[in-house]
Motif scaffolding. Structure first.
Motif, PDB file in Angstrom:
ATOM      1  N   SER A 216      28.188  39.004  44.868  1.00 21.64           N
ATOM      2  CA  SER A 216      29.004  37.849  44.483  1.00 21.64           C
ATOM      3  C   SER A 216      29.761  38.162  43.198  1.00 21.64           C
ATOM      4  O   SER A 216      29.360  39.028  42.421  1.00 21.64           O
ATOM      5  CB  SER A 216      28.123  36.615  44.295  1.00 21.64           C
ATOM      6  OG  SER A 216      27.159  36.842  43.280  1.00 21.64           O
ATOM      7  N   VAL A 217      30.883  37.453  42.988  1.00 16.30           N
ATOM      8  CA  VAL A 217      31.738  37.709  41.823  1.00 16.30           C
ATOM      9  C   VAL A 217      31.489  36.629  40.778  1.00 16.30           C
ATOM     10  O   VAL A 217      31.591  35.431  41.064  1.00 16.30           O
ATOM     11  CB  VAL A 217      33.222  37.737  42.219  1.00 16.30           C
ATOM     12  CG1 VAL A 217      34.089  38.010  40.989  1.00 16.30           C
ATOM     13  CG2 VAL A 217      33.464  38.801  43.284  1.00 16.30           C
ATOM     14  N   GLU A 218      31.166  37.058  39.568  1.00 15.00           N
ATOM     15  CA  GLU A 218      30.932  36.146  38.448  1.00 15.00           C
ATOM     16  C   GLU A 218      31.989  36.402  37.382  1.00 15.00           C
ATOM     17  O   GLU A 218      32.263  37.553  37.032  1.00 15.00           O
ATOM     18  CB  GLU A 218      29.530  36.382  37.882  1.00 15.00           C
ATOM     19  CG  GLU A 218      29.168  35.479  36.725  1.00 15.00           C
ATOM     20  CD  GLU A 218      27.768  35.779  36.213  1.00 15.00           C
ATOM     21  OE1 GLU A 218      27.652  36.223  35.051  1.00 15.00           O
ATOM     22  OE2 GLU A 218      26.801  35.601  36.986  1.00 15.00           O
ATOM     23  N   LEU A 219      32.598  35.322  36.869  1.00 13.51           N
ATOM     24  CA  LEU A 219      33.688  35.451  35.904  1.00 13.51           C
ATOM     25  C   LEU A 219      33.169  35.294  34.481  1.00 13.51           C
ATOM     26  O   LEU A 219      32.247  34.523  34.221  1.00 13.51           O
ATOM     27  CB  LEU A 219      34.759  34.386  36.174  1.00 13.51           C
ATOM     28  CG  LEU A 219      35.330  34.342  37.596  1.00 13.51           C
ATOM     29  CD1 LEU A 219      36.375  33.247  37.694  1.00 13.51           C
ATOM     30  CD2 LEU A 219      35.915  35.681  37.996  1.00 13.51           C
ATOM     31  N   LYS A 220      33.821  36.012  33.561  1.00 15.00           N
ATOM     32  CA  LYS A 220      33.516  35.827  32.143  1.00 15.00           C
ATOM     33  C   LYS A 220      34.786  36.056  31.333  1.00 15.00           C
ATOM     34  O   LYS A 220      35.702  36.766  31.755  1.00 15.00           O
ATOM     35  CB  LYS A 220      32.410  36.778  31.684  1.00 15.00           C
ATOM     36  CG  LYS A 220      32.863  38.215  31.490  1.00 15.00           C
ATOM     37  CD  LYS A 220      31.804  39.040  30.768  1.00 15.00           C
ATOM     38  CE  LYS A 220      32.328  40.447  30.448  1.00 15.00           C
ATOM     39  NZ  LYS A 220      31.353  41.244  29.683  1.00 15.00           N
ATOM     40  N   GLY A 221      34.854  35.405  30.193  1.00 16.68           N
ATOM     41  CA  GLY A 221      35.927  35.668  29.243  1.00 16.68           C
ATOM     42  C   GLY A 221      37.248  34.993  29.524  1.00 16.68           C
ATOM     43  O   GLY A 221      38.244  35.299  28.861  1.00 16.68           O
ATOM     44  N   MET A 222      37.323  34.046  30.489  1.00 13.50           N
ATOM     45  CA  MET A 222      38.600  33.390  30.769  1.00 13.50           C
ATOM     46  C   MET A 222      39.042  32.562  29.563  1.00 13.50           C
ATOM     47  O   MET A 222      38.299  31.715  29.078  1.00 13.50           O
ATOM     48  CB  MET A 222      38.470  32.481  31.997  1.00 13.50           C
ATOM     49  CG  MET A 222      39.674  31.577  32.234  1.00 13.50           C
ATOM     50  SD  MET A 222      41.155  32.459  32.749  1.00 13.50           S
ATOM     51  CE  MET A 222      40.850  32.600  34.504  1.00 13.50           C
ATOM     52  N   PRO A 223      40.256  32.794  29.033  1.00 11.63           N
ATOM     53  CA  PRO A 223      40.747  31.976  27.911  1.00 11.63           C
ATOM     54  C   PRO A 223      40.763  30.495  28.284  1.00 11.63           C
ATOM     55  O   PRO A 223      41.076  30.129  29.421  1.00 11.63           O
ATOM     56  CB  PRO A 223      42.169  32.515  27.686  1.00 11.63           C
ATOM     57  CG  PRO A 223      42.119  33.924  28.206  1.00 11.63           C
ATOM     58  CD  PRO A 223      41.190  33.882  29.381  1.00 11.63           C
ATOM     59  N   LYS A 224      40.441  29.632  27.324  1.00  9.13           N
ATOM     60  CA  LYS A 224      40.286  28.207  27.610  1.00  9.13           C
ATOM     61  C   LYS A 224      41.585  27.539  28.043  1.00  9.13           C
ATOM     62  O   LYS A 224      41.558  26.522  28.733  1.00  9.13           O
ATOM     63  CB  LYS A 224      39.719  27.496  26.381  1.00  9.13           C
ATOM     64  CG  LYS A 224      38.276  27.870  26.083  1.00  9.13           C
ATOM     65  CD  LYS A 224      37.739  27.072  24.910  1.00  9.13           C
ATOM     66  CE  LYS A 224      36.280  27.418  24.646  1.00  9.13           C
ATOM     67  NZ  LYS A 224      35.720  26.646  23.507  1.00  9.13           N
TER      68      LYS A 224
ATOM     69  N   VAL B 109      30.334  41.318  37.642  1.00 10.74           N
ATOM     70  CA  VAL B 109      30.868  40.544  36.522  1.00 10.74           C
ATOM     71  C   VAL B 109      32.306  40.982  36.266  1.00 10.74           C
ATOM     72  O   VAL B 109      32.562  42.144  35.934  1.00 10.74           O
ATOM     73  CB  VAL B 109      30.013  40.727  35.257  1.00 10.74           C
ATOM     74  CG1 VAL B 109      30.608  39.913  34.111  1.00 10.74           C
ATOM     75  CG2 VAL B 109      28.573  40.300  35.520  1.00 10.74           C
ATOM     76  N   LEU B 110      33.244  40.033  36.433  1.00 12.77           N
ATOM     77  CA  LEU B 110      34.669  40.323  36.269  1.00 12.77           C
ATOM     78  C   LEU B 110      35.138  39.771  34.924  1.00 12.77           C
ATOM     79  O   LEU B 110      35.052  38.568  34.663  1.00 12.77           O
ATOM     80  CB  LEU B 110      35.466  39.685  37.411  1.00 12.77           C
ATOM     81  CG  LEU B 110      36.977  39.913  37.406  1.00 12.77           C
ATOM     82  CD1 LEU B 110      37.304  41.395  37.535  1.00 12.77           C
ATOM     83  CD2 LEU B 110      37.640  39.119  38.528  1.00 12.77           C
ATOM     84  N   ASP B 111      35.644  40.644  34.085  1.00 11.13           N
ATOM     85  CA  ASP B 111      36.100  40.267  32.747  1.00 11.13           C
ATOM     86  C   ASP B 111      37.554  39.793  32.808  1.00 11.13           C
ATOM     87  O   ASP B 111      38.452  40.540  33.195  1.00 11.13           O
ATOM     88  CB  ASP B 111      35.978  41.467  31.808  1.00 11.13           C
ATOM     89  CG  ASP B 111      36.308  41.104  30.359  1.00 11.13           C
ATOM     90  OD1 ASP B 111      36.576  39.915  30.093  1.00 11.13           O
ATOM     91  OD2 ASP B 111      36.296  42.005  29.510  1.00 11.13           O
ATOM     92  N   LEU B 112      37.779  38.518  32.427  1.00 13.97           N
ATOM     93  CA  LEU B 112      39.124  37.939  32.473  1.00 13.97           C
ATOM     94  C   LEU B 112      39.699  37.699  31.079  1.00 13.97           C
ATOM     95  O   LEU B 112      40.665  36.954  30.927  1.00 13.97           O
ATOM     96  CB  LEU B 112      39.083  36.609  33.239  1.00 13.97           C
ATOM     97  CG  LEU B 112      38.628  36.675  34.693  1.00 13.97           C
ATOM     98  CD1 LEU B 112      38.624  35.282  35.304  1.00 13.97           C
ATOM     99  CD2 LEU B 112      39.521  37.596  35.508  1.00 13.97           C
ATOM    100  N   SER B 113      39.140  38.320  30.081  1.00 13.70           N
ATOM    101  CA  SER B 113      39.553  38.038  28.703  1.00 13.70           C
ATOM    102  C   SER B 113      40.986  38.474  28.406  1.00 13.70           C
ATOM    103  O   SER B 113      41.595  37.976  27.457  1.00 13.70           O
ATOM    104  CB  SER B 113      38.594  38.718  27.725  1.00 13.70           C
ATOM    105  OG  SER B 113      38.577  40.128  27.935  1.00 13.70           O
ATOM    106  N   LYS B 114      41.552  39.387  29.209  1.00 15.01           N
ATOM    107  CA  LYS B 114      42.892  39.902  28.915  1.00 15.01           C
ATOM    108  C   LYS B 114      43.948  39.424  29.910  1.00 15.01           C
ATOM    109  O   LYS B 114      45.071  39.933  29.897  1.00 15.01           O
ATOM    110  CB  LYS B 114      42.858  41.432  28.887  1.00 15.01           C
ATOM    111  CG  LYS B 114      41.991  41.992  27.773  1.00 15.01           C
ATOM    112  CD  LYS B 114      42.025  43.509  27.748  1.00 15.01           C
ATOM    113  CE  LYS B 114      41.156  44.061  26.616  1.00 15.01           C
ATOM    114  NZ  LYS B 114      41.175  45.546  26.569  1.00 15.01           N
ATOM    115  N   VAL B 115      43.623  38.462  30.766  1.00 16.68           N
ATOM    116  CA  VAL B 115      44.616  37.994  31.731  1.00 16.68           C
ATOM    117  C   VAL B 115      45.639  37.111  31.032  1.00 16.68           C
ATOM    118  O   VAL B 115      45.393  36.558  29.955  1.00 16.68           O
ATOM    119  CB  VAL B 115      43.953  37.224  32.895  1.00 16.68           C
ATOM    120  CG1 VAL B 115      43.020  38.124  33.674  1.00 16.68           C
ATOM    121  CG2 VAL B 115      43.225  35.981  32.392  1.00 16.68           C
TER     122      VAL B 115
END
Length: 300
Positions: free
Chosen positions: A35-43, A77-83
């Motif tokens: 399963s894919v878990e997201l982290k770091g998405m800007p608010k 764990v998918l890092d979205l901090s730079k999207v």
């Protein structure tokens, strides 16, 4: 030279242990889902599309241990901090899956994800009422008002940019007669947007679908012992309002009656007296002509 059974048993045990060690070190590969878990998405950003519920991974490890992976719930764990807003192509990296030192992630499918990201925005919009369902027979909505008239909506910029208002949905108002009905209305938005407040108050003003008809009715005089009663006008013209569903019901309309009853203390003379109307349910009087009757009362 004879061999004792103890030596044979020891040799068998040692051979079995050696086989277990060798087979445990044998490398095998299996495919599993994670399963894919997201982290770091800007608010201030939100994900619109492109995220699969799970990915496939090819794992290599010792034959004796690799089967234990099937009993585990694997997570990537998918890092979205730079999207940023728009389309973002992100590689799916083996480092995002934690399996332990005994295992290697050989391949991942898909190898990259194309994610559509949008900016969260806030917008103040007017609320338009809408009902769902059938209105009561013969009734219609004359007008509707909402309290509060505006709500604050938070959601993706691409969705809110096209909105000039939002709908507040209620059940169809129910009533027996024309008048006002107040209901709670739910602000209708996509799952990615939310309204503050989410529930508003909707007031409907209901009118009746009807037709006007003018009929003439003879005056029914209630007799009074010892008096003669003479009417200058023996009939009254009555204008009535009839619901659409009853407009062709002639038997119902025939039940409209005009009745004159003398006051208890009346004496001989000429009078202008009021009369009363008997009406069936849902039929209303719009006007009468004349409004009073000229009556001559004399003794017998």
């Amino acid at each position: 030279m004879s061999v004792s059974w103890r030596h044979l048993l020891l040799a068998f045990v040692m051979a079995s242990c050696l086989w277990v060690v060798i087979s445990g070190r044998e490398q095998v590969e299996i495919w599993e889902k994670a399963s894919v878990e997201l982290k770091g998405m800007p608010k201030n950003l939100t994900l619109l599309s492109g995220l699969p519920p799970e990915i496939e991974i090819r794992v290599r490890g010792p034959k004796g241990l690799v089967r234990t992976i099937t009993d585990r719930k694997l997570t990537y764990v998918l890092d979205l901090s730079k999207v940023s807003p728009g389309l973002n192509v992100l590689p799916v990296q083996a480092s995002g899956i934690q399996l332990g030192k005994a295992f290697d992630v050989v391949e991942v499918r898909p190898s990259r994800l194309t994610l559509e990201v949008d900016r969260f925005v806030e917008k103040i919009l007017p609320v338009v009422p809408r009902w769902s369902g059938e209105l009561p027979l013969d009734l219609f909505v004359e007008s509707a008002s909402v309290t509060p008239q505006f709500v604050t909506v938070l959601g993706p910029d691409s969705e809110l940019a096209a909105l000039s208002d939002v709908e507040a949905v209620t059940p169809a108002p129910k009533a027996e007669e024309p008048g006002s009905v107040t209901l709670d209305g739910t602000v209708s938005l996509s799952l990615r947007a939310k309204s503050t407040p989410a529930i508003v108050e909707v007031t409907y003003i209901l009118g009746m679908l009807s037709q006007k008809r003018t009929i003439v009715r003879d005056v029914i005089v209630i007799p009074r012992a010892g008096f003669d009663i003479t009417l200058n006008q023996p009939a009254v013209k009555v204008t009535i309002e009839v619901p659409d569903s009853l407009k062709d019901n002639s038997a119902l309309i025939d039940t409209v009656r005009v009745i004159l009853e003398l006051p208890e203390d009346i004496t001989p003379g000429e009078y202008k007296l009021p009369y009363r109307l008997e009406l069936p349910d849902k039929v209303k009087v719009v006007g009468t002509d004349p409004e009073t009757l000229t009556v001559t009362v004399s003794t017998k």
